[in-house]
Enzyme design. Structure first.
Site, PDB file in Angstrom:
ATOM      1  N   SER A 358       0.709 -30.255  68.851  1.00 16.23           N
ATOM      2  CA  SER A 358       1.704 -29.334  69.389  1.00 16.23           C
ATOM      3  C   SER A 358       2.876 -30.079  70.051  1.00 16.23           C
ATOM      4  O   SER A 358       3.472 -30.950  69.424  1.00 16.23           O
ATOM      5  CB  SER A 358       0.971 -28.418  70.359  1.00 16.23           C
ATOM      6  OG  SER A 358       1.645 -27.240  70.537  1.00 16.23           O
ATOM      7  N   ASP A 473      -1.316 -23.707  65.307  1.00 13.50           N
ATOM      8  CA  ASP A 473      -1.373 -24.731  66.358  1.00 13.50           C
ATOM      9  C   ASP A 473      -2.678 -25.535  66.327  1.00 13.50           C
ATOM     10  O   ASP A 473      -3.766 -24.974  66.257  1.00 13.50           O
ATOM     11  CB  ASP A 473      -1.246 -24.024  67.709  1.00 13.50           C
ATOM     12  CG  ASP A 473      -0.792 -24.958  68.801  1.00 13.50           C
ATOM     13  OD1 ASP A 473      -1.479 -25.978  69.013  1.00 13.50           O
ATOM     14  OD2 ASP A 473       0.247 -24.688  69.423  1.00 13.50           O
TER      15      ASP A 473
END
Ligand SMILES: Nc1ncnc2c1ncn2[C@@H]1O[C@@H]2COP(=O)(O)O[C@H]2[C@H]1O
Length: 614
Positions: A358, A473
């Protein structure tokens, strides 16, 4: 009495080190070595077969073996120079418990029961020493996983010219110098063999014996192959633990015959492709053509010849000392990575592999491109503050935010840069919802990897690949990709994670959360909004859920350094406006922390910082 040679004293020294004997035992061990037979095994040859009688055991004088149980493809352990083979069956009075294969051309000393019994007369504690060494092996390793957890040290390397390239003499001179700075390395080419054995065929036994002798004496042997796939090139490939495919980046990337041979003998995943450039300033391009021709090569490296930095890095990779920086995801807290990285670099840290999840991946991507922390901080400003990429709601059908602005800003920052063209090895982690597996991005467009790695479900639409994978993610599976880093390289790591500053309490009367119509009325009435309960926004809740893995879950290794930057509790996960403040605060604190730990002589920190050569 048998005639003793330098080979016998070498065998005696190896045996003495394995059995932890002192110098007083050397003479008796030399006699044992002189009286025992030596056996030369070609790569792939079987030394012992599971179920066979165990009438002797072996000491590895040079080379490497793999241990197989039932499955002939996968091995349960590796055995390197100086170690014993066949001692279990021999001492337990059992048939062989496994099949042992030569992983490369190797030589062993064969100790029969007769010779062993005779040696115990001169060395009464020999039997006990072998049993202790056996017990130690099983006490420190689980019998099945055993040495696989720590791969046997690489001691021999073959350098093969790749593509349409010749082996660069400038590179070789640098490599010799950098290897020499860390270890007693011996470089051998066909000319060296000719100088010693003029007129003899290259794979004649005396030549092979000499090479094995060299290996036993040097800490590391580099075999420099010829540019043609001739007999010497074949010997180099067979003698090596691993291969390095070396090319000038501007030459033709077509796979050549020597490479084909090398990749058929060695598992391609253990090989390294090294692409040489004159200098580091130019942006790299064209790496994908090299990788397409060699899709299974484990790692590629870009090396600029303008200084020794990239070659020092390569030597660290080969000697299992490559330093990683692993950056956790944390939304806007990701700017803290800039402060930690900058403080480590200023303290002398040089990182060889960068990986993250991320916003951790986004920050590492900048460093892998060669940017400094200030430049990455300006990029953060452009994406999140100037372009307001995370402040553009859309109709809540695919996600809460309009991803178009974010994608545009990412594209502007990263351009069309490909991961494989980066100067530093880099990976980003996302979660593949199609295969339900973590997805490690090591090739392809950098902006897409960063986009996929940070696709908070529900906040941004997932990223869809051309292969039909749906990626979100990485934090869903692993907010801190340390395990992935360890699969890609061996050596110490700086690990940066965001610990929670203790439980955060919310004093919300659950029954006061309004339903749909109540909410609509409250939102239409400007004064009604003030009376709504102070619940974190959807975005904040999703982001906080991603960070639920705490640092207590992290398997920090002996040489790793874990940094959990203290972040002011007033900065939230989506508080992008305070990126520079966070960066400089964390930088100050980390610099101070490093200074204190160095004053206390912290060995982990020293291993990560090292000097460029260690
Ligand atoms: N789990 C293991 N780890 C390391 N070496 C092993 C393992 N299992 C078997 N071996 C080696 O493989 C040899 C097979 O023959 P032996 O059982 O006589 O002795 C064995 C050991 O030297």
């Amino acid at each position: 009495m048998a005639q003793m040679s330098s080979a016998d004293s070498l065998a005696a020294r190896l045996l003495s080190a394995t059995l932890m004997f002192d110098r007083a035992s050397l003479l008796a061990l030399e006699t044992l070595a002189a009286e025992s037979d030596r056996r030369v095994l070609r790569r792939g040859e079987v030394l012992v077969r599971e179920g066979d009688p165990s009438d002797r055991f072996f000491v590895v004088l040079s080379g490497r073996f793999t241990v197989h149980k039932e499955d002939p493809i996968g091995s349960v352990a590796e055995i390197a120079q100086g170690e014993l083979v066949g001692e279990i069956g021999f001492f337990a009075g059992l048939p062989r418990t496994a099949t042992v294969l030569a992983a490369r051309d190797s030589i062993v000393l064969e100790i029969s029961r007769n010779h062993f019994e005779k040696a115990t007369e001169a060395l009464p504690n020999l039997r006990e020493a072998v049993t202790i060494s056996l017990a130690r092996r099983f006490a420190t390793q689980s019998p099945i996983l055993s040495r696989l957890q720590k791969p046997a040290k690489i001691r021999t390397l073959a350098i093969i010219a790749a593509g349409g390239s010749r082996i660069s003499p400038v590179f070789m001179a640098h490599l010799q110098q950098e290897f020499g700075a860390v270890t007693r390395a011996q470089f051998v080419s066909r000319l060296d063999v000719h100088a010693k054995f003029a007129g003899r065929p290259i794979d004649d036994q005396p030549v092979l014996n000499w090479l094995n002798e060299l290996e036993a004496q040097a800490e590391f042997v580099v075999y420099v192959a010829d540019e043609e796939p001739n007999e010497w090139t074949r010997v180099c490939i067979r003698q090596a633990d691993t291969v390095l495919l070396l090319a000038n980046a501007s030459s033709s990337p077509r796979l050549n015959t020597s490479e084909e041979l090398a990749l058929s003998v060695h598992p391609p995943s253990t090989g390294r492709l090294v692409l040489i450039h004159d200098n580091r300033s130019a942006a790299v391009s064209g790496t994908s053509a090299w990788l397409d021709e060699r899709p299974h090569v484990g790692q590629h490296h870009h090396v600029a010849l303008e200084d020794g930095a990239d070659i020092q890095r390569l030597v660290r990779f080969i000697s299992c000392k490559a330093r990683g920086f692993v950056a956790a995801g944390g939304g806007s807290l990701g700017s803290a990575h800039l402060g930690v990285y900058k403080a480590f670099v200023e303290a002398g840290g040089r990182f060889d592999y960068l990986g993250g999840t991320s916003s951790g991946a986004a920050m590492m991507a900048g460093f892998a491109r060669g940017l400094d922390a200030e430049q990455i901080d300006r990029g953060t400003h452009n994406i999140f503050v100037k372009s307001r990429a995370f402040r553009r709601p859309t109709l809540p059908r695919f996600a809460l935010l309009d991803h178009k602005a974010f994608d545009r800003a990412l594209r502007e920052e990263y351009g069309d840069v490909l991961i494989e063209d980066l100067w530093l090895p880099f990976f980003a982690l996302s979660t593949n919802l199609s295969s339900r597996q973590p997805h490690v991005h090591r090739r392809g467009k950098l902006w897409q990897a960063v986009r996929a790695s940070g696709s908070l479900p529900g906040v941004l639409p997932p990223f869809f690949t051309a292969d039909g994978d749906m990626l979100v993610d990485g934090a869903i599976m692993n907010n801190l990709p340390l395990e992935q880093m360890r699969e890609l390289k061996t050596g110490p790591n700086v690990i940066v994670s965001f610990g929670s500053s203790g439980p955060q309490k919310y004093h919300i009367d659950y029954d006061r959360i309004p339903g749909r119509s109540e909410l609509a009325v409250a939102l239409l009435n400007p004064f009604g909004r003030a009376h709504l309960p102070q619940i974190p926004s959807m975005l904040q809740i999703i982001a906080a859920s991603m960070l639920a893995h705490g640092p207590q879950d992290i398997a920090v290794g002996d040489e790793d350094v874990l940094v959990c930057p203290q972040v002011s509790s007033t900065i939230g996960f989506m508080d992008w406006s305070r990126h520079s403040e966070l960066f400089s605060d964390v930088y100050d604190r980390t610099a101070q922390w490093i200074e204190e730990r160095l004053r206390q002589n912290d060995s982990g920190l020293r291993a990560v910082l090292g000097n460029p050569h260690t």
